[in-house]
Structures are given as C-alpha cells and as structure tokens.
Design a protein around this motif. Structure first.
Motif, PDB file in Angstrom:
ATOM      1  N   THR A   1       0.866  -1.199   0.000  1.00 36.56           N
ATOM      2  CA  THR A   1       0.000   0.000   0.000  1.00 36.56           C
ATOM      3  C   THR A   1       0.899   1.245   0.000  1.00 36.56           C
ATOM      4  OG1 THR A   1      -0.105  -0.137   2.429  1.00 36.56           O
ATOM      5  CG2 THR A   1      -1.944  -1.087   1.225  1.00 36.56           C
ATOM      6  N   MET A   2       1.321   1.631  -1.180  1.00 36.73           N
ATOM      7  CA  MET A   2       2.366   2.647  -1.345  1.00 36.73           C
ATOM      8  C   MET A   2       1.997   4.009  -0.738  1.00 36.73           C
ATOM      9  SD  MET A   2       3.860   3.642  -5.102  1.00 36.73           S
ATOM     10  CE  MET A   2       2.972   2.282  -5.783  1.00 36.73           C
ATOM     11  N   GLY A   3       0.791   4.507  -1.005  1.00 38.58           N
ATOM     12  CA  GLY A   3       0.360   5.804  -0.472  1.00 38.58           C
ATOM     13  C   GLY A   3       1.356   6.898  -0.804  1.00 38.58           C
ATOM     14  N   ASN A   4       1.804   7.632   0.198  1.00 38.69           N
ATOM     15  CA  ASN A   4       2.769   8.708  -0.035  1.00 38.69           C
ATOM     16  C   ASN A   4       4.216   8.215  -0.047  1.00 38.69           C
ATOM     17  OD1 ASN A   4       0.922  10.800  -0.384  1.00 38.69           O
ATOM     18  ND2 ASN A   4       0.658  11.014   1.826  1.00 38.69           N
ATOM     19  N   GLY A   5       4.398   6.918   0.067  1.00 40.96           N
ATOM     20  CA  GLY A   5       5.716   6.343  -0.170  1.00 40.96           C
ATOM     21  C   GLY A   5       6.666   6.308   1.016  1.00 40.96           C
ATOM     22  N   HIS A   6       6.161   6.536   2.229  1.00 43.55           N
ATOM     23  CA  HIS A   6       7.067   6.516   3.382  1.00 43.55           C
ATOM     24  C   HIS A   6       7.680   5.120   3.579  1.00 43.55           C
ATOM     25  CE1 HIS A   6       4.514  10.058   4.252  1.00 43.55           C
ATOM     26  NE2 HIS A   6       5.676  10.562   4.588  1.00 43.55           N
ATOM     27  N   ASP A   7       6.852   4.098   3.483  1.00 44.45           N
ATOM     28  CA  ASP A   7       7.380   2.738   3.662  1.00 44.45           C
ATOM     29  C   ASP A   7       8.222   2.311   2.460  1.00 44.45           C
ATOM     30  OD1 ASP A   7       6.187   2.421   6.153  1.00 44.45           O
ATOM     31  OD2 ASP A   7       4.322   1.681   5.288  1.00 44.45           O
ATOM     32  N   THR A   8       7.809   2.746   1.268  1.00 51.33           N
ATOM     33  CA  THR A   8       8.597   2.396   0.078  1.00 51.33           C
ATOM     34  C   THR A   8      10.014   2.954   0.222  1.00 51.33           C
ATOM     35  OG1 THR A   8       6.577   2.611  -1.238  1.00 51.33           O
ATOM     36  CG2 THR A   8       8.626   2.418  -2.449  1.00 51.33           C
TER      37      THR A   8
ATOM     38  N   ASP B   1      -0.154   0.437  -5.581  1.00 49.93           N
ATOM     39  CA  ASP B   1      -1.278   1.277  -5.157  1.00 49.93           C
ATOM     40  C   ASP B   1      -2.248   1.350  -6.330  1.00 49.93           C
ATOM     41  OD1 ASP B   1      -1.421   3.421  -2.510  1.00 49.93           O
ATOM     42  OD2 ASP B   1      -2.981   3.568  -4.043  1.00 49.93           O
ATOM     43  N   ILE B   2      -3.511   1.635  -6.002  1.00 51.64           N
ATOM     44  CA  ILE B   2      -4.517   1.742  -7.060  1.00 51.64           C
ATOM     45  C   ILE B   2      -4.767   3.196  -7.439  1.00 51.64           C
ATOM     46  CG2 ILE B   2      -5.675  -0.461  -6.618  1.00 51.64           C
ATOM     47  CD1 ILE B   2      -7.654   1.048  -4.819  1.00 51.64           C
ATOM     48  N   GLN B   3      -4.041   4.138  -6.781  1.00 49.88           N
ATOM     49  CA  GLN B   3      -4.214   5.562  -7.100  1.00 49.88           C
ATOM     50  C   GLN B   3      -2.944   6.096  -7.761  1.00 49.88           C
ATOM     51  OE1 GLN B   3      -6.398   8.095  -4.242  1.00 49.88           O
ATOM     52  NE2 GLN B   3      -5.937   6.510  -2.707  1.00 49.88           N
TER      53      GLN B   3
ATOM     54  N   GLY C   1      -6.505   0.864   5.236  1.00 49.85           N
ATOM     55  CA  GLY C   1      -7.358   2.044   5.367  1.00 49.85           C
ATOM     56  C   GLY C   1      -7.219   2.961   4.169  1.00 49.85           C
ATOM     57  N   TYR C   2      -7.348   4.262   4.405  1.00 49.00           N
ATOM     58  CA  TYR C   2      -7.290   5.253   3.324  1.00 49.00           C
ATOM     59  C   TYR C   2      -6.040   6.116   3.477  1.00 49.00           C
ATOM     60  CZ  TYR C   2      -9.085   8.314   6.992  1.00 49.00           C
ATOM     61  OH  TYR C   2      -9.231   9.001   8.160  1.00 49.00           O
ATOM     62  N   LEU C   3      -5.732   6.815   2.391  1.00 48.05           N
ATOM     63  CA  LEU C   3      -4.559   7.677   2.388  1.00 48.05           C
ATOM     64  C   LEU C   3      -4.913   9.014   3.037  1.00 48.05           C
ATOM     65  CD1 LEU C   3      -1.645   7.985   1.420  1.00 48.05           C
ATOM     66  CD2 LEU C   3      -2.539   8.831  -0.736  1.00 48.05           C
TER      67      LEU C   3
ATOM     68  N   ILE D   1     -11.553   5.714  -0.851  1.00 42.76           N
ATOM     69  CA  ILE D   1     -10.677   4.679  -1.445  1.00 42.76           C
ATOM     70  C   ILE D   1      -9.934   3.989  -0.306  1.00 42.76           C
ATOM     71  CG2 ILE D   1      -8.827   4.205  -3.097  1.00 42.76           C
ATOM     72  CD1 ILE D   1      -9.646   6.714  -4.587  1.00 42.76           C
ATOM     73  N   ILE D   2     -10.425   2.820   0.049  1.00 43.71           N
ATOM     74  CA  ILE D   2      -9.869   2.099   1.208  1.00 43.71           C
ATOM     75  C   ILE D   2      -9.459   0.688   0.792  1.00 43.71           C
ATOM     76  CG2 ILE D   2     -11.142   3.369   2.987  1.00 43.71           C
ATOM     77  CD1 ILE D   2     -13.195   1.043   2.977  1.00 43.71           C
ATOM     78  N   THR D   3      -8.591   0.112   1.587  1.00 43.45           N
ATOM     79  CA  THR D   3      -8.273  -1.298   1.376  1.00 43.45           C
ATOM     80  C   THR D   3      -9.498  -2.128   1.784  1.00 43.45           C
ATOM     81  OG1 THR D   3      -7.281  -1.331   3.587  1.00 43.45           O
ATOM     82  CG2 THR D   3      -5.793  -1.021   1.724  1.00 43.45           C
TER      83      THR D   3
END
Ligand code: SAM
Length: 190
Positions: A26-33, A50-52, A101-103, A110-112
C-alpha cells in the motif's frame, strides 16, 4: 514502549538486508517504500503497489528526493501481485508491509478491502522466504475498517502455528480506534 509505526519499522530493519526482495503493498505517499528502498540498497528489489495514480507520483518524488534508485511502482491492486512478480523472485520475498485504510489527505472512500487484502496476504505467504515477515498496520476507525480487521484476524488466526508465528501488537488503552500491528513470520521447517 514503541509506538506502532516505529515498531513496524524496527521489525522491518531487523529482517531486511541489502539485496533482498521486498513489497510495499500500500504505497500511499511512499514513506514505507522509501524505508524499504534504503534497506535493500542498490542490489535489492522493491515492488510497490497502489490503485491511485497520485500514490505513484508522490512515491516517485520521495524516492528521487532521497537519492534512491527507481523502483517498481505498480498501479494495480496488491491482490494481483502474481501478475507482476518476476519468476526468479518466486518464493524469495523477505518482507512485505501493508498500511490498511485510506490515504490521509486524499479520497477517504478509497480504502483497502478485506477480499483484496486477504488475497494479497495469501499470495505473499506462499512466496515468502523462510524467516520472512509480513506486517499489516491495521487502521480500523473508518467505515469498513472493522469488517476488514475482523476478517483479517480470523484468516490469520487459522495459519498453522508449526509454519508461522502471528503476532498482534498494539495499545489497548488509547482512544479512537488505535491502529495495531499484525505480523506474520515464516518459521524454519523442522
Ligand atoms: N504506507 C502509505 C504511506 O507511507 O503513505 C500509506 C498507505 S494508505 C493508509 C493506504 C493506501 O492503500 C492508499 O494509498 C490506497 O490507495 C491504497 N490501496 C487501497 N486498496 C488497494 C489495493 N487493493 N491495492 C493496493 N493499494 C491499495
């Protein structure tokens, strides 16, 4: 006592080494990436999903700003991981992380979802190395979050304890649905 996010990062740091193959589901804003990229180094591989489209853009910029190499940023559901995993990486994944959850700051609708999260975890478990780790940071205060939490817990509770350790870590006296960690570790065969 470590907060949930720092503890998830500690577990990743203890598990991942340069050259490893890892997944941000769940990439989101990329902190974990970014953290995964730093841990595997130049010789490692990061698959991030990510789907967004916005998530891919944010993550690409974050990696660039931190002098990280380009990584595989994939615009698709994590449930479709097998369509993207190179054959040579089968059964070679060292670690994966999900933030459910959501970003924050984005579209909260847009949630998992339970089905795709559990499908992704099932594929990841199959392709995890011995000693490998899957972490899910479970946010469950939003509509639909409790359903995902409960289905996930019931699915992971059925994993064979001879093959997997499954940990739940979180604070039970915090207000407002505090997030918690579910972590799955693949044990050595006896
Ligand atoms: N780890 C992220 C970060 O560092 O910013 C935060 C992730 S955020 C809580 C959850 C993300 O999961 C959202 O960006 C959302 O678009 C994404 N998502 C939702 N369903 C997904 C799916 N089926 N596959 C991949 N990503 C999904």
């Amino acid at each position: 006592m470590k907060r949930v996010i720092p503890y998830s990062h500690q577990l990743l740091k203890e598990t991942i080494h340069p050259g490893d193959i890892v997944v941000d589901a769940t990439m989101g804003n990329g902190h974990d990436t970014l953290l995964l990229s730093q841990l595997v180094g130049e010789t490692g591989t990061v698959y991030a999903f990510d789907i967004q489209k916005q998530a891919l853009k944010e993550t690409e910029q974050r990696l660039f700003a931190h002098n990280q190499p380009q990584r595989q940023l994939i615009l698709d559901s994590h449930a479709n991981i097998l369509n993207h995993l190179s054959p040579e990486h089968h059964h070679q994944i060292t670690a994966a992380i999900f933030n459910l959850g959501y970003l924050p700051g984005s579209d909260k609708s847009i949630i998992t979802t339970p089905d795709s999260t559990i499908e992704a975890v099932t594929h990841l478990i199959t392709h995890l190395k011995i000693g490998g780790l899957i972490i899910l940071v479970v946010y469950h205060g939003h509509p639909g979050g409790d359903e995902e939490r409960d289905q996930l817990i019931s699915s992971l509770a059925s994993l064979d304890q001879k093959e997997f350790d499954v940990l739940r870590y979180g604070f039970i006296n915090q207000k407002n649905h505090p997030p918690f960690i579910l972590a799955i570790k693949k044990k050595p065969r006896k």
